[in-house]
Every structure is written in C-alpha cells, then in structure tokens.
Design a protein around this motif. Structure first.
Motif, mmCIF file in Angstrom:
data_model
loop_
_atom_site.group_PDB
_atom_site.id
_atom_site.type_symbol
_atom_site.label_atom_id
_atom_site.label_comp_id
_atom_site.label_asym_id
_atom_site.label_seq_id
_atom_site.Cartn_x
_atom_site.Cartn_y
_atom_site.Cartn_z
ATOM 1 N N THR A 10 49.616 31.159 83.400
ATOM 2 C CA THR A 10 50.970 31.988 82.814
ATOM 3 C C THR A 10 51.349 32.509 84.007
ATOM 4 O OG1 THR A 10 51.012 34.006 81.543
ATOM 5 C CG2 THR A 10 49.363 34.839 82.683
ATOM 6 N N GLU A 11 53.020 32.356 83.325
ATOM 7 C CA GLU A 11 53.885 33.428 84.050
ATOM 8 C C GLU A 11 54.734 34.884 83.111
ATOM 9 O OE1 GLU A 11 55.330 31.423 86.335
ATOM 10 O OE2 GLU A 11 55.681 30.132 86.424
ATOM 11 N N GLU A 12 53.427 35.336 82.972
ATOM 12 C CA GLU A 12 53.887 36.305 82.940
ATOM 13 C C GLU A 12 52.438 37.322 83.278
ATOM 14 O OE1 GLU A 12 53.633 37.555 78.698
ATOM 15 O OE2 GLU A 12 55.415 35.837 78.463
ATOM 16 N N THR A 13 53.277 38.436 83.734
ATOM 17 C CA THR A 13 52.255 39.391 84.906
ATOM 18 C C THR A 13 52.132 40.670 83.886
ATOM 19 O OG1 THR A 13 52.715 38.724 87.207
ATOM 20 C CG2 THR A 13 52.233 40.440 86.640
ATOM 21 N N GLU A 14 50.749 40.792 84.207
ATOM 22 C CA GLU A 14 50.407 42.025 82.817
ATOM 23 C C GLU A 14 49.956 43.078 83.425
ATOM 24 O OE1 GLU A 14 47.186 41.212 80.221
ATOM 25 O OE2 GLU A 14 48.093 39.614 79.234
ATOM 26 N N ILE A 15 50.533 44.351 83.192
ATOM 27 C CA ILE A 15 50.816 45.134 84.245
ATOM 28 C C ILE A 15 49.273 45.897 83.261
ATOM 29 C CG2 ILE A 15 51.131 47.559 84.447
ATOM 30 C CD1 ILE A 15 52.531 45.900 85.161
ATOM 31 N N ASP A 16 48.394 46.259 84.544
ATOM 32 C CA ASP A 16 46.784 47.569 84.702
ATOM 33 C C ASP A 16 46.970 48.540 84.408
ATOM 34 O OD1 ASP A 16 44.842 47.759 84.401
ATOM 35 O OD2 ASP A 16 42.968 46.487 85.936
ATOM 36 N N LEU A 17 47.032 49.135 83.748
ATOM 37 C CA LEU A 17 48.038 50.666 83.442
ATOM 38 C C LEU A 17 46.659 51.445 83.852
ATOM 39 C CD1 LEU A 17 48.890 51.042 79.403
ATOM 40 C CD2 LEU A 17 50.199 51.492 81.842
ATOM 41 N N ALA A 18 44.882 50.797 83.876
ATOM 42 C CA ALA A 18 43.695 51.865 84.379
ATOM 43 C C ALA A 18 43.986 51.767 85.716
ATOM 44 C CB ALA A 18 42.210 51.104 84.322
ATOM 45 N N ASP A 19 44.571 50.249 86.783
ATOM 46 C CA ASP A 19 44.987 50.287 88.220
ATOM 47 C C ASP A 19 45.889 51.301 88.582
ATOM 48 O OD1 ASP A 19 44.168 49.089 90.686
ATOM 49 O OD2 ASP A 19 46.176 47.974 90.143
ATOM 50 N N LEU A 20 46.772 51.098 88.162
ATOM 51 C CA LEU A 20 48.029 52.063 88.026
ATOM 52 C C LEU A 20 47.429 53.329 88.452
ATOM 53 C CD1 LEU A 20 51.352 52.639 88.441
ATOM 54 C CD2 LEU A 20 51.344 52.477 86.212
ATOM 55 N N VAL A 335 55.419 48.034 89.525
ATOM 56 C CA VAL A 335 55.536 47.072 88.087
ATOM 57 C C VAL A 335 56.862 45.601 88.862
ATOM 58 C CG1 VAL A 335 57.039 46.884 85.982
ATOM 59 C CG2 VAL A 335 55.595 48.251 86.308
ATOM 60 N N PHE A 336 57.670 46.461 89.317
ATOM 61 C CA PHE A 336 58.507 45.215 89.840
ATOM 62 C C PHE A 336 58.037 45.016 91.464
ATOM 63 C CE2 PHE A 336 61.020 47.992 87.368
ATOM 64 C CZ PHE A 336 61.290 47.523 86.530
ATOM 65 N N ASN A 337 56.803 45.488 92.262
ATOM 66 C CA ASN A 337 57.233 44.840 92.963
ATOM 67 C C ASN A 337 55.692 43.267 92.539
ATOM 68 O OD1 ASN A 337 55.981 43.961 95.774
ATOM 69 N ND2 ASN A 337 55.470 45.714 96.147
ATOM 70 N N THR A 462 50.134 42.807 100.655
ATOM 71 C CA THR A 462 50.373 42.292 101.174
ATOM 72 C C THR A 462 51.026 40.447 101.182
ATOM 73 O OG1 THR A 462 49.685 43.082 103.680
ATOM 74 C CG2 THR A 462 50.591 40.846 103.777
ATOM 75 N N THR A 463 50.073 39.847 100.217
ATOM 76 C CA THR A 463 50.480 38.589 99.428
ATOM 77 C C THR A 463 51.524 38.890 98.280
ATOM 78 O OG1 THR A 463 48.572 37.390 100.789
ATOM 79 C CG2 THR A 463 49.035 36.351 99.514
ATOM 80 N N THR A 464 52.502 37.941 98.180
ATOM 81 C CA THR A 464 53.030 38.152 97.075
ATOM 82 C C THR A 464 52.461 36.881 95.801
ATOM 83 O OG1 THR A 464 55.017 36.945 97.763
ATOM 84 C CG2 THR A 464 54.657 39.547 98.809
ATOM 85 N N TYR A 465 53.039 36.857 95.741
ATOM 86 C CA TYR A 465 52.361 35.927 93.956
ATOM 87 C C TYR A 465 53.739 35.265 94.244
ATOM 88 C CZ TYR A 465 49.602 38.929 91.360
ATOM 89 O OH TYR A 465 48.548 39.718 91.069
ATOM 90 N N HIS A 466 54.744 34.481 94.689
ATOM 91 C CA HIS A 466 56.146 34.159 95.421
ATOM 92 C C HIS A 466 55.309 33.760 96.349
ATOM 93 C CE1 HIS A 466 59.889 31.821 95.449
ATOM 94 N NE2 HIS A 466 60.108 32.544 96.941
ATOM 95 N N SER A 467 54.923 33.789 97.432
ATOM 96 C CA SER A 467 53.888 33.036 98.531
ATOM 97 C C SER A 467 53.411 32.461 98.375
ATOM 98 C CB SER A 467 53.390 34.002 99.708
ATOM 99 O OG SER A 467 52.728 35.313 98.880
#
Length: 491
Positions: A10-20, A335-337, A462-467
């Motif tokens: 999927t291209e969509e990133t879901e927010i994990d509230l528990a991890d947040l 969220v935006f990172n 450190t690693t990003t989804y874009h990389s």
C-alpha cells in the motif's frame, strides 16, 4: 499489489496510535521541561498583566473626582448607613427593645429618707435620684463579678428612679411641719425591669446593696440622713409606652434603610466606589483601628492578592499549554516524518519479508556492544532469531549469495553484528557481503549485481520510506531480488 510499486502492499501510511503514545510517554522529561519553561514565561506575563491592572486600579482611584453635590449625597448616605448600623445594633442588643410590652416584668422598691434637715432634703434626695437615673448605679452594677454581662447603656435602661407628686393639702401640711423646725422626710421609687421576674428580683437585690454602700458617700457630701427600704413589689404589667417606643425605633430603621437604598440606587459608579470606601473606613474606625492605615493596607493586600492570582493562573495555563505544545509538535513530527517508525509499519507496507529487529546499545552504556534477549516476541527481537530466519529463507529459496546493503554509514555495533551474522551464514553455505551507503558508493554496484540478492538493512529513526523505495526501484531495475529486510534499533 500496488500499481506503481510492485514491491509495496500500500502507498498509505497508517498511524499506530499505541506506538505514538508509547514514544510520547518516553519523552516525559522533555514534556516536563517544556511545561516548566512555558509556566515561567506565562507566569511572567501574568505578573506584568497583574501589575498593569494594579496600576490601573491605583490610577482610577486617584482620578475619582466628584462634584460638590455628588460628595454631599455620598456624605449623607454614609451618615445614614452609620445611623442604620447603630440603630440596628441597638434593637438587636437592647434588653428593653426585646421585651414583650404586654408582659413587662418589673420589681419596684419604695425608699424613705428621714432624719434629715429641711434645707438638706432636696440635695440628699436628688443625689440618690441622679445616681440611679443617670448611670451611676448601672456603672457599679456592671462591675459586679461579671453577673450582668451587657453594655452599660442597655443596663441603664432597665433601672429607673422617680418621686410621686403630692396634692396641695398634703404639701401644705408638710411645709408647715418643716417650718416648725422638725426634721423632714422624703420618698422615692426605684423600678427594675427584667426579662423575667427572677432576673428583676436578682437585679433589685444588687441595687439594694449598691444604694446601701452609696448612702455613706451621700452623708458626707449632702448631709446626715437615714435611708431605709420601706416596701418591695413585684409584678407584670402592659406598658403601652414601651410598645410605642419599640414601634417607633423599628419604623425609624425601616425608613432609614429605604432612604439609603434610594440614594444608593441613584449613585454613579464613581459615587459607589467612594461610598464603599467611606463605609469601609467608617467600619474600621468603629472597631478602633486607624482608618487610613487600614484602608491603605487593605488596598495593598487586594493588589497583592490580585497579582498572585494572575501569576498562578497564567503559570497553570503555561504548564498545560507547554505540555500540549510539546505533545502537538511531537505528534506532528511523528505523523509527517517519513522515517521508519516501527517494524509493524514496515511489514504492513512492503511485500518483502521483514526478519525482525535487533536492539543494540551504544558503546559506553553496556560492557557489550549488543543486547541479546532470550525472551523476545515473534517478530525476532534478537540477533539469533534474525539469523535463523534469514538462513531458513535462503535455504528455502536456494540462495547462496547475498549482499547486506544500507543507505547509511554503519555504526561499530551494527557492523560487528552483521559481520557476525555473515560468519554464521558462511558456516551454512551462504555467503553474505556487508555493504554500507550503497546508493552513494558506485564501486559496490557490480558486487551487488553479481550477488543477485540483497538484504535491506534499515535503522529505526534514520531510514526513510523514500530511500527504501528508491533503493528497491534501483535494485529491481538491475535484476536483483529482495531477500528481505532487517531493522536495527539503537537504545
């Protein structure tokens, strides 16, 4: 399967509230520091605002000026308020005003004065009447061992003395006897009023002793005589005069209150302020204090209290705002990172297998460069579990050559861990080369193409989804296959 990237679920990133929430709670020290800093800033603002308010109050107090007519109206209102307070206190504390006028208990004593010369009779009689009627007896009575615990003025109302006026024939006969040189005599009454018969009788007994003691002083000053108690009478009577007096006092109180209300309702805001200030001064003066000092102190206390309340209120707002501000900034960054936040998110987004995460500690925090956890979850939070999952996958897929690649520079602990895994895989017939910063180092690309399979090494934070997307596109375009991914977590 996604239409743009075949390796992504999927291209969509879901927010994990528990991890947040878990990561936010770990930042409690930063939240506390931010809240305290905001409390200091807001508290200073509250102090400045409170000082401005105090200055404004002082300025307004100094600028209040009334016309002569307004001042006169305020003065009249203050006078009325003083009279109302005094009259209300009198009606509340006066025993006479509390009595039932239709059942007035009284105790009457008849005294006789004899063995006194004609020319001294008036002086002797008036001495006793003046002593009883004008507060002398009440003054002595109030000091009798605290038995009569009330104000002297209220006690004086309960005691009265008087003489009867005789008709003409009797008076002519008395005058004739006096002219013949005989000693004269006189009569007077002492009336005691009480809340009940027992109180009136007790007070009468005390008055008898007081008059007996006072008689010696009268003999020295007014002339020789004899004072004797002739008769005592106790009774209950209806006193219409007392009833009229009570009604008149209550009517006066009601009228004064109505007049004061009418005057106060017509006041302007400036007049009300001056009136309240004058009333407070008057009240402080009635308590025996220095009105100017009391007023200044109360004004200063009011200003100080207002300033403290302002500081406390704004400091509390600062604590709450500081905490929410840090939490909001942290949440927005989360969220935006684009960085990899947790292994669950990585598994949910990509098709390739994720073997697990390896937790490492920085050198100096532990004697060993790694932390091995024997009691870990199913995702493989230890080096041993990650190693065996890679080995099983390679054996199942027939992979004998593998290249561990990353887009960042390895730390010493990470490099040691990968080299240890490579040595263990070599004993199983699987060759794994370790390559770092593969996207920048073009010298290793040929080695990657020769291996044909790559193990993607990521670092949490450190690693990003874009990389990852760029690396996957590059490797797949050059005919390489993704053997999976492993994640390092530095603690």
């Amino acid at each position: 399967m996604d239409g743009q990237h075949s390796f992504k679920r999927t291209e969509e990133t879901e927010i994990d509230l528990a991890d947040l929430m878990r990561k936010l709670c770990r930042k409690w020290r930063q939240i506390l520091v931010c809240a305290l800093a905001a409390a200091v800033i807001f508290g200073c603002f509250g102090w400045l605002k409170g000082r401005d308010t105090a200055d404004k109050m002082v300025s307004e107090a100094n600028e209040e000026e009334l016309t002569e007519a307004e001042e006169q109206a305020v003065t009249e209102a203050v006078r009325l308020e003083k009279e109302i307070r005094a009259l209300d206190e009198y009606l509340e504390n006066s025993v006479l005003m509390q009595l039932d006028p239709y059942h007035k208990h009284r105790f009457i004593m008849l005294y006789g004065i004899d063995r006194v010369k004609r020319q001294e009779l008036a002086a002797v009689t008036e001495s006793y009447l003046n002593f009883i009627s004008n507060g002398g007896a009440a003054d002595v009575l109030s000091g009798l061992s605290g038995r009569w615990n009330m104000d002297k003025s209220y006690l004086e109302e309960m005691i009265s003395a008087y003489q009867r006026t005789y008709n003409a024939p009797y008076q002519i006969a008395v005058d004739a006897l006096s002219d013949s040189g005989m000693l004269s005599e006189a009569l007077f009454y002492v009336e005691i009023t009480g809340t009940d018969g027992k109180e009136a009788e007790t007070m009468a007994a005390d008055i008898q002793q007081i008059l007996k003691d006072y008689s010696a002083d009268v003999k020295k000053t007014a002339g020789s005589h004899r004072l004797k108690l002739l008769n005592c009478t106790e009774g209950v009577t209806a006193d219409l005069g007392l009833q009229a007096q009570q009604q008149d006092k209550r009517a006066q109180l009601s009228a004064k209150r109505a007049n004061l209300k009418t005057a106060a309702d017509a006041f302007s805001e400036e007049q009300k302020s001056v009136y309240e200030e004058a009333v407070s001064k008057e009240a402080a003066g009635s308590r025996g204090g220095d009105t100017s000092d009391a007023d200044d102190n109360s004004f200063r206390e009011a200003l100080s209290e207002a300033s403290y309340k302002s500081v406390f209120k704004y400091a509390l707002i600062g604590i709450i705002a500081g905490g929410f501000l840090y939490a909001g900034i942290f949440t927005c960054r989360y969220v935006f990172n684009d960085e990899v936040k947790n292994i669950k998110e990585l598994k949910r987004m990509y098709m390739f297998p994720v073997y697990g995460q390896i937790q490492l500690c920085e050198r100096g925090k532990n004697s060993s460069s790694q932390i091995f956890q024997t009691n870990s979850d199913i995702y493989g939070n230890t080096e041993e579990q990650v190693l065996n999952r890679i080995r099983i996958f390679c054996q199942k897929q027939g992979i004998t050559k593998l290249c561990a690649v990353s887009d960042f520079q390895f730390a010493d602990a990470e490099r040691d861990c990968l080299e240890k895994i490579a040595a263990r895989l070599a004993s199983c017939g699987i060759t794994m080369a370790v390559t770092e910063s593969a996207g920048k180092d073009t010298n290793v690309w040929d080695r990657l193409v020769e291996a044909g399979n790559f193990l993607l090494v990521c670092r949490m934070g450190t690693t990003t989804y874009h990389s990852i997307d760029d690396a996957m596109n590059f490797y797949l375009e050059n005919g390489m296959s993704a053997a999976g991914a492993v994640v390092f977590i530095n603690i």
